[in-house]
Design a protein around this motif. Structure first.
Motif, PDB file in Angstrom:
ATOM      1  N   SER A 241       0.803  -1.228   0.000  1.00 29.09           N
ATOM      2  CA  SER A 241       0.000   0.000   0.000  1.00 29.09           C
ATOM      3  C   SER A 241       0.826   1.263   0.000  1.00 29.09           C
ATOM      4  CB  SER A 241      -0.931   0.021   1.224  1.00 29.09           C
ATOM      5  OG  SER A 241      -0.166  -0.058   2.417  1.00 29.09           O
ATOM      6  N   GLU A 242       2.141   1.120   0.047  1.00 32.67           N
ATOM      7  CA  GLU A 242       2.997   2.304   0.017  1.00 32.67           C
ATOM      8  C   GLU A 242       3.937   2.207  -1.160  1.00 32.67           C
ATOM      9  OE1 GLU A 242       5.101   3.114   3.539  1.00 32.67           O
ATOM     10  OE2 GLU A 242       3.332   3.574   4.728  1.00 32.67           O
ATOM     11  N   SER A 243       4.203   3.328  -1.755  1.00 28.98           N
ATOM     12  CA  SER A 243       5.118   3.368  -2.890  1.00 28.98           C
ATOM     13  C   SER A 243       6.428   3.989  -2.470  1.00 28.98           C
ATOM     14  CB  SER A 243       4.522   4.176  -4.041  1.00 28.98           C
ATOM     15  OG  SER A 243       5.476   4.384  -5.040  1.00 28.98           O
ATOM     16  N   ALA A 244       7.522   3.417  -2.931  1.00 28.20           N
ATOM     17  CA  ALA A 244       8.838   4.008  -2.665  1.00 28.20           C
ATOM     18  C   ALA A 244       8.994   5.315  -3.405  1.00 28.20           C
ATOM     19  CB  ALA A 244       9.943   3.041  -3.078  1.00 28.20           C
ATOM     20  N   ALA A 245       8.102   5.575  -4.399  1.00 27.78           N
ATOM     21  CA  ALA A 245       8.163   6.847  -5.121  1.00 27.78           C
ATOM     22  C   ALA A 245       7.814   8.010  -4.228  1.00 27.78           C
ATOM     23  CB  ALA A 245       7.224   6.804  -6.324  1.00 27.78           C
ATOM     24  N   ASN A 246       7.101   7.706  -3.092  1.00 29.92           N
ATOM     25  CA  ASN A 246       6.758   8.775  -2.156  1.00 29.92           C
ATOM     26  C   ASN A 246       7.802   8.908  -1.066  1.00 29.92           C
ATOM     27  OD1 ASN A 246       4.328   9.254  -3.499  1.00 29.92           O
ATOM     28  ND2 ASN A 246       3.336   7.554  -2.420  1.00 29.92           N
ATOM     29  N   GLN A 247       8.837   8.097  -1.136  1.00 26.20           N
ATOM     30  CA  GLN A 247       9.901   8.153  -0.151  1.00 26.20           C
ATOM     31  C   GLN A 247      11.128   8.803  -0.769  1.00 26.20           C
ATOM     32  OE1 GLN A 247      10.485   4.175   1.245  1.00 26.20           O
ATOM     33  NE2 GLN A 247       8.384   3.952   1.971  1.00 26.20           N
ATOM     34  N   ILE A 248      12.237   8.664  -0.125  1.00 27.40           N
ATOM     35  CA  ILE A 248      13.473   9.269  -0.618  1.00 27.40           C
ATOM     36  C   ILE A 248      14.555   8.198  -0.680  1.00 27.40           C
ATOM     37  CG2 ILE A 248      12.981  11.606   0.169  1.00 27.40           C
ATOM     38  CD1 ILE A 248      14.599  11.025   2.665  1.00 27.40           C
ATOM     39  N   HIS A 249      15.488   8.411  -1.584  1.00 26.74           N
ATOM     40  CA  HIS A 249      16.661   7.545  -1.677  1.00 26.74           C
ATOM     41  C   HIS A 249      17.828   8.244  -1.001  1.00 26.74           C
ATOM     42  CE1 HIS A 249      14.962   4.493  -4.238  1.00 26.74           C
ATOM     43  NE2 HIS A 249      14.526   5.412  -5.096  1.00 26.74           N
ATOM     44  N   LYS A 250      18.581   7.501  -0.210  1.00 24.05           N
ATOM     45  CA  LYS A 250      19.772   8.040   0.438  1.00 24.05           C
ATOM     46  C   LYS A 250      20.976   7.234  -0.014  1.00 24.05           C
ATOM     47  CE  LYS A 250      17.521   9.931   4.561  1.00 24.05           C
ATOM     48  NZ  LYS A 250      17.498   9.964   6.043  1.00 24.05           N
TER      49      LYS A 250
ATOM     50  N   LEU B 283      11.054  -2.941  -7.316  1.00 18.55           N
ATOM     51  CA  LEU B 283      10.899  -1.965  -8.394  1.00 18.55           C
ATOM     52  C   LEU B 283       9.909  -2.423  -9.459  1.00 18.55           C
ATOM     53  CD1 LEU B 283      14.655  -1.015  -8.789  1.00 18.55           C
ATOM     54  CD2 LEU B 283      12.935   0.081  -7.369  1.00 18.55           C
ATOM     55  N   THR B 284       9.822  -3.718  -9.686  1.00 16.99           N
ATOM     56  CA  THR B 284       8.886  -4.231 -10.695  1.00 16.99           C
ATOM     57  C   THR B 284       8.246  -5.509 -10.197  1.00 16.99           C
ATOM     58  OG1 THR B 284      10.620  -5.516 -11.810  1.00 16.99           O
ATOM     59  CG2 THR B 284      10.241  -3.279 -12.604  1.00 16.99           C
ATOM     60  N   GLY B 285       7.005  -5.772 -10.649  1.00 15.93           N
ATOM     61  CA  GLY B 285       6.335  -7.029 -10.333  1.00 15.93           C
ATOM     62  C   GLY B 285       5.147  -6.914  -9.422  1.00 15.93           C
ATOM     63  N   LEU B 286       5.015  -5.797  -8.688  1.00 13.68           N
ATOM     64  CA  LEU B 286       3.907  -5.639  -7.745  1.00 13.68           C
ATOM     65  C   LEU B 286       3.118  -4.380  -8.055  1.00 13.68           C
ATOM     66  CD1 LEU B 286       5.548  -6.621  -4.334  1.00 13.68           C
ATOM     67  CD2 LEU B 286       4.029  -8.012  -5.758  1.00 13.68           C
ATOM     68  N   ASN B 287       1.840  -4.418  -7.658  1.00  8.54           N
ATOM     69  CA  ASN B 287       0.951  -3.265  -7.790  1.00  8.54           C
ATOM     70  C   ASN B 287       0.381  -2.907  -6.431  1.00  8.54           C
ATOM     71  OD1 ASN B 287       1.133  -3.118 -10.699  1.00  8.54           O
ATOM     72  ND2 ASN B 287      -0.180  -4.944 -10.763  1.00  8.54           N
ATOM     73  N   LYS B 288      -0.050  -1.675  -6.328  1.00  7.06           N
ATOM     74  CA  LYS B 288      -0.658  -1.226  -5.084  1.00  7.06           C
ATOM     75  C   LYS B 288      -1.929  -2.025  -4.814  1.00  7.06           C
ATOM     76  CE  LYS B 288      -2.099   2.957  -2.669  1.00  7.06           C
ATOM     77  NZ  LYS B 288      -2.268   4.429  -2.759  1.00  7.06           N
ATOM     78  N   GLY B 289      -2.063  -2.512  -3.571  1.00  6.85           N
ATOM     79  CA  GLY B 289      -3.232  -3.304  -3.207  1.00  6.85           C
ATOM     80  C   GLY B 289      -3.001  -4.799  -3.246  1.00  6.85           C
ATOM     81  N   ASP B 290      -1.872  -5.241  -3.783  1.00 12.39           N
ATOM     82  CA  ASP B 290      -1.575  -6.674  -3.801  1.00 12.39           C
ATOM     83  C   ASP B 290      -1.322  -7.177  -2.386  1.00 12.39           C
ATOM     84  OD1 ASP B 290      -1.810  -6.815  -6.517  1.00 12.39           O
ATOM     85  OD2 ASP B 290       0.352  -6.708  -6.927  1.00 12.39           O
ATOM     86  N   PHE B 291      -1.665  -8.454  -2.162  1.00 10.72           N
ATOM     87  CA  PHE B 291      -1.344  -9.109  -0.905  1.00 10.72           C
ATOM     88  C   PHE B 291      -0.280 -10.164  -1.175  1.00 10.72           C
ATOM     89  CE2 PHE B 291      -5.492  -7.396   0.116  1.00 10.72           C
ATOM     90  CZ  PHE B 291      -5.330  -6.964   1.424  1.00 10.72           C
ATOM     91  N   ILE B 292       0.763 -10.153  -0.385  1.00 10.23           N
ATOM     92  CA  ILE B 292       1.840 -11.126  -0.542  1.00 10.23           C
ATOM     93  C   ILE B 292       2.113 -11.799   0.796  1.00 10.23           C
ATOM     94  CG2 ILE B 292       2.914  -9.822  -2.420  1.00 10.23           C
ATOM     95  CD1 ILE B 292       5.004  -8.832  -0.412  1.00 10.23           C
ATOM     96  N   VAL B 293       2.717 -12.976   0.728  1.00 10.99           N
ATOM     97  CA  VAL B 293       3.087 -13.695   1.940  1.00 10.99           C
ATOM     98  C   VAL B 293       4.324 -13.035   2.538  1.00 10.99           C
ATOM     99  CG1 VAL B 293       3.752 -15.919   2.908  1.00 10.99           C
ATOM    100  CG2 VAL B 293       2.123 -15.814   1.013  1.00 10.99           C
ATOM    101  N   ALA B 294       4.241 -12.713   3.835  1.00  6.21           N
ATOM    102  CA  ALA B 294       5.307 -11.937   4.469  1.00  6.21           C
ATOM    103  C   ALA B 294       6.381 -12.806   5.114  1.00  6.21           C
ATOM    104  CB  ALA B 294       4.718 -11.001   5.509  1.00  6.21           C
ATOM    105  N   ALA B 295       6.110 -14.081   5.345  1.00  8.12           N
ATOM    106  CA  ALA B 295       7.103 -14.937   6.010  1.00  8.12           C
ATOM    107  C   ALA B 295       6.828 -16.391   5.655  1.00  8.12           C
ATOM    108  CB  ALA B 295       7.057 -14.731   7.522  1.00  8.12           C
ATOM    109  N   GLY B 296       7.870 -17.209   5.792  1.00  9.53           N
ATOM    110  CA  GLY B 296       7.737 -18.636   5.528  1.00  9.53           C
ATOM    111  C   GLY B 296       7.560 -18.982   4.071  1.00  9.53           C
TER     112      GLY B 296
END
Length: 359
Positions: free
Chosen positions: A41-50, A327-340
């Motif tokens: 639900s969050e895009s790295a485009a709204n964040q910053i690169h350091k 960077l590629t492969g996912l869209n906003k709103g997708d659900f993915i497995v977070a562990a295991g």
């Protein structure tokens, strides 16, 4: 008689246990694995690169003489400011001056002789060959004279641009050789801030980079201050030993502080200035699986309708404390497995163990 009466009972017990075993297998087969899900639900485009940055002078040159000789003037010290054209060092020029005087005398003599021969040739008093020889000798003398002037100028070392004496390699009165380093001059009025950008980011944003791109620079020596830098250039060749490309920003020397080449710095850039339409996600590190055979990165996407999971190839970017940048492969709103994820297989049916972000 007892033996025959016990036979039906034995068969009944066997059938009972066989039925229990088959039921257990059926129950085990129908078990649905619970998994922890993460909503994109969050895009790295709204964040910053350091990026860790390297600070260098905008202009830097190691200066040397083009001829050998003995130094007779070199009184500069490291850190001293000089203007363009300033005499930095000088060699003993007596031999060069004597050579120049000889060349001038020879040129003047041949020039006068050529003038006389020209008048005689016009009256046909000398041959064409004699006149051509006189003309060629004059050209040779002129070239020799110009070379002598150059040799004399090579005994002077002048500042090619205004800057600071960064390093002094020799002392006055030494015998130095041609092309031997004498001084290092650098322009600290404008600094180059260079960073190494991963290829996956360059591939997405290279066409969007322009001179309007801005960045913020923070130095370790003065972490409470932030300076604005502007885009200068970027390399199209990968840096040896890495899969990253060099991007350079320019930073004008502030008036209230002294920034020097070699200082530790961090450059911050917002990808929204490059392309706001590009969506990149930040997911947990444990959600990304790497294949042992080809190194392909995958995440497991959950289908809410069918309840099954399927692998999706992704391209990852920067890894930070927040997670991994996809960077590629996912869209906003997708659900993915977070562990295991190592326990999953394509088409496996799962059930949510815990929904992320209050869903």
């Amino acid at each position: 008689m007892k033996y025959h009466s016990m036979l039906p009972l034995t068969l009944l017990v066997s059938v009972f246990f066989a039925g229990c075993s088959q039921a257990e297998k059926t129950v085990e087969k129908d078990v649905i694995r619970p998994v922890k899900l993460f909503e994109v639900s969050e895009s790295a485009a709204n964040q910053i690169h350091k990026f860790p940055a390297k600070v260098a002078a905008n202009s830097r040159a190691e200066l040397s003489f083009r001829v050998s000789g003995q130094l007779v003037k070199l009184d500069l010290v490291e850190g001293e400011q000089v203007k363009q054209g300033y005499l930095l060092a000088k060699l003993d020029d007596r031999d060069a001056k004597n050579n120049l005087m000889t060349s001038e005398a020879n040129y003047e003599f041949l020039s006068a002789e050529y003038t006389r021969n020209q008048a005689m040739f016009s009256r046909k008093l000398i041959s064409q060959a004699a006149f051509d020889s006189s003309k060629a000798q004059l050209k040779t003398a002129k070239a020799t004279l110009e070379a002598a002037k150059d040799q004399l100028s090579y005994t002077r070392l002048e500042a090619p641009f205004s800057g600071t004496i960064a390093k002094r390699m020799v002392d006055n009165h030494q015998i130095v050789q041609a092309n031997q380093g004498i001084l290092t001059l650098q322009n600290n009025h404008l600094l180059d801030i260079s960073i190494q950008v991963p290829e996956v980011i360059v591939a997405k944003y290279a066409q969007k980079v322009n001179h309007d791109l801005k960045a913020k620079v923070r130095f370790s020596a003065m972490n409470d201050k932030e300076f604005e830098a502007s885009f200068k250039e970027y390399s199209t060749q990968v840096t040896p030993g890495t899969q990253a490309y060099e991007v350079v920003f320019s930073l004008a020397q502030p008036k209230d502080v002294q920034l020097l080449p070699g200082m530790s710095a961090e450059l911050t850039i917002s990808p929204t200035t490059l392309d706001q339409s590009v969506f990149t996600a930040v997911v947990p590190v444990t959600a990304v699986d790497k294949a042992d055979t080809n190194g392909q990165m995958t995440v497991w996407k959950f289908d809410q309708q069918s309840g099954v999971v399927s692998p999706v190839n992704v391209t990852i970017g920067r890894v930070s404390s927040e997670g991994v940048e996809v960077l590629t492969g996912l869209n906003k709103g997708d659900f993915i497995v977070a562990a295991g994820v190592s326990q999953l297989s394509a088409g496996m049916k799962v059930k949510p163990l815990h929904w992320q972000r209050g869903v």
